[in-house]
Enzyme design. Structure first.
Site, mmCIF file in Angstrom:
data_model
loop_
_atom_site.group_PDB
_atom_site.id
_atom_site.type_symbol
_atom_site.label_atom_id
_atom_site.label_comp_id
_atom_site.label_asym_id
_atom_site.label_seq_id
_atom_site.Cartn_x
_atom_site.Cartn_y
_atom_site.Cartn_z
ATOM 1 N N ASP A 1 0.882 -1.154 0.000
ATOM 2 C CA ASP A 1 0.000 0.000 0.000
ATOM 3 C C ASP A 1 0.930 1.216 0.000
ATOM 4 O O ASP A 1 2.086 1.122 0.405
ATOM 5 C CB ASP A 1 -0.868 -0.022 1.264
ATOM 6 C CG ASP A 1 -1.661 1.252 1.432
ATOM 7 O OD1 ASP A 1 -2.355 1.649 0.473
ATOM 8 O OD2 ASP A 1 -1.566 1.867 2.512
ATOM 9 N N ASP B 1 -0.029 5.150 0.687
ATOM 10 C CA ASP B 1 -0.265 6.148 1.735
ATOM 11 C C ASP B 1 -0.274 5.475 3.110
ATOM 12 O O ASP B 1 -1.080 4.583 3.358
ATOM 13 C CB ASP B 1 -1.615 6.846 1.520
ATOM 14 C CG ASP B 1 -1.644 7.660 0.236
ATOM 15 O OD1 ASP B 1 -0.870 8.613 0.131
ATOM 16 O OD2 ASP B 1 -2.450 7.332 -0.655
ATOM 17 N N GLY C 1 -7.329 4.213 2.961
ATOM 18 C CA GLY C 1 -7.577 3.097 2.048
ATOM 19 C C GLY C 1 -8.875 3.210 1.273
ATOM 20 O O GLY C 1 -9.154 2.413 0.386
ATOM 21 N N ARG D 1 -11.621 8.169 -3.203
ATOM 22 C CA ARG D 1 -11.996 9.584 -3.047
ATOM 23 C C ARG D 1 -13.502 9.775 -2.906
ATOM 24 O O ARG D 1 -13.978 10.445 -1.985
ATOM 25 C CB ARG D 1 -11.467 10.377 -4.249
ATOM 26 C CG ARG D 1 -11.420 11.872 -4.021
ATOM 27 C CD ARG D 1 -10.865 12.567 -5.256
ATOM 28 N NE ARG D 1 -9.611 11.965 -5.684
ATOM 29 C CZ ARG D 1 -9.142 12.011 -6.929
ATOM 30 N NH1 ARG D 1 -9.824 12.646 -7.868
ATOM 31 N NH2 ARG D 1 -8.000 11.430 -7.243
ATOM 32 N N SER E 1 -5.311 5.096 -4.325
ATOM 33 C CA SER E 1 -5.148 6.483 -4.781
ATOM 34 C C SER E 1 -4.994 6.589 -6.289
ATOM 35 O O SER E 1 -4.305 5.783 -6.916
ATOM 36 C CB SER E 1 -3.923 7.102 -4.121
ATOM 37 O OG SER E 1 -3.688 8.378 -4.658
ATOM 38 N N ARG E 2 -5.607 7.631 -6.839
ATOM 39 C CA ARG E 2 -5.398 7.945 -8.256
ATOM 40 C C ARG E 2 -4.166 8.826 -8.437
ATOM 41 O O ARG E 2 -3.822 9.197 -9.552
ATOM 42 C CB ARG E 2 -6.624 8.654 -8.814
ATOM 43 C CG ARG E 2 -7.816 7.742 -8.820
ATOM 44 C CD ARG E 2 -9.040 8.403 -9.398
ATOM 45 N NE ARG E 2 -10.047 7.383 -9.584
ATOM 46 C CZ ARG E 2 -10.996 7.434 -10.488
ATOM 47 N NH1 ARG E 2 -11.085 8.462 -11.295
ATOM 48 N NH2 ARG E 2 -11.876 6.462 -10.588
ATOM 49 N N ASN E 3 -3.551 9.189 -7.322
ATOM 50 C CA ASN E 3 -2.353 10.033 -7.376
ATOM 51 C C ASN E 3 -1.088 9.236 -7.075
ATOM 52 O O ASN E 3 -0.036 9.825 -6.822
ATOM 53 C CB ASN E 3 -2.478 11.180 -6.374
ATOM 54 C CG ASN E 3 -3.594 12.140 -6.754
ATOM 55 O OD1 ASN E 3 -3.562 12.741 -7.824
ATOM 56 N ND2 ASN E 3 -4.607 12.271 -5.900
ATOM 57 N N ASP F 1 -1.548 -0.361 6.096
ATOM 58 C CA ASP F 1 -1.731 0.379 7.358
ATOM 59 C C ASP F 1 -3.215 0.567 7.683
ATOM 60 O O ASP F 1 -3.540 0.992 8.789
ATOM 61 C CB ASP F 1 -1.069 1.765 7.287
ATOM 62 C CG ASP F 1 -1.831 2.698 6.369
ATOM 63 O OD1 ASP F 1 -2.095 2.318 5.207
ATOM 64 O OD2 ASP F 1 -2.189 3.807 6.813
#
Ligand code: BG6
Ligand code: MG
Length: 217
Positions: free
Chosen positions: A9, A11, A46, A49, A117-119, A171
């Site tokens: 993962d 973030d 997790g 958006r 995430s898309r980032n 996490d």
């Protein structure tokens, strides 16, 4: 060696973007007069958006919002979030994460990202580590976000490995649940360790380096 691949993962595992998410969502919540605090923010780990926005709106008591209005709120949040991501640099790569990635590579273990995430690519680029992964599965590639296992199953497929040969590092509770749902063993950090199925409970990422080194998982 039991695991031929590790799916990380992003973030909360390889980087810490929590405060950026918090600040960006807080601006949106304030705009629509909805309560939002760090505790609610932690529940968004997790979570995609749009699902995050829906969770924030659970406390919203104003006039009903149309789909377009919701879309705009999510887009505005992301614009602010991306502005904040521009503060990230190679300095955000901690020595502990750098070491883990080096040890894993030396042992010939394949490495993937499995992030909602898309980032993800932007963050990995800012940190200067995008080339260190064999596969990147992220929010742009999936329709169901964690706790659905889709992103991890896709990452494993990209690595050409079955779930039984991959270890997921997470996490978030939603992420640890997704790992279990996909048939993956999981190494947990922080909140992920609340999930019973987590196999390796880590205090910090360095613990995983020690495990990989010593018992050559
Ligand atoms: C996850 C974060 O990695 O990505 C969540 O833990 C976030 O908090 C999700 O909502 C989606 O992120 P993005 O960058 O696509 O808005
Ligand atoms: Mg996370």
């Amino acid at each position: 060696m039991k695991y031929k691949g590790i799916i990380f993962d992003l973030d909360g595992v390889l980087c810490h973007t929590d405060m950026f998410h918090y600040k960006a969502w807080k601006e949106i919540a304030d705009r629509i007069n909805t309560p939002f605090d760090e505790e609610i923010n932690n529940q968004l780990r997790g979570v995609s958006r749009m699902d995050s926005l829906e969770k924030i709106l659970a406390n919203y008591t104003g006039e009903a919002l149309s789909d377009d209005e919701k879309e705009k709120l999510a887009t505005d949040k992301n614009e602010r979030y991306k502005e904040m991501l521009m503060q990230m640099s190679t300095e955000d790569l901690t020595p502990q994460v750098d070491e883990l990635l080096k040890v894993t590579k030396e042992l010939g273990i394949k490495m993937a990202i499995g992030s909602s995430s898309r980032n993800a690519a932007l963050i990995l680029e800012r940190m200067g580590i995008i080339d260190r992964f064999d596969a990147i599965a992220d929010g742009n590639h999936i329709t169901n976000s964690k706790p659905d296992p889709e992103v991890f199953l896709l990452a494993a497929e990209m690595l050409g490995l079955p779930p039984s040969e991959c270890l997921v590092v997470e996490d978030a509770e939603a992420g640890a649940e997704a790992a279990a749902a996909g048939g993956f063993d999981c190494a947990g950090i922080g909140d992920a360790n609340k999930v019973e199925s987590v196999k390796y409970r880590l205090n910090c990422i360095k613990d995983l380096t020690d495990i990989v080194r010593e018992i050559k998982i």
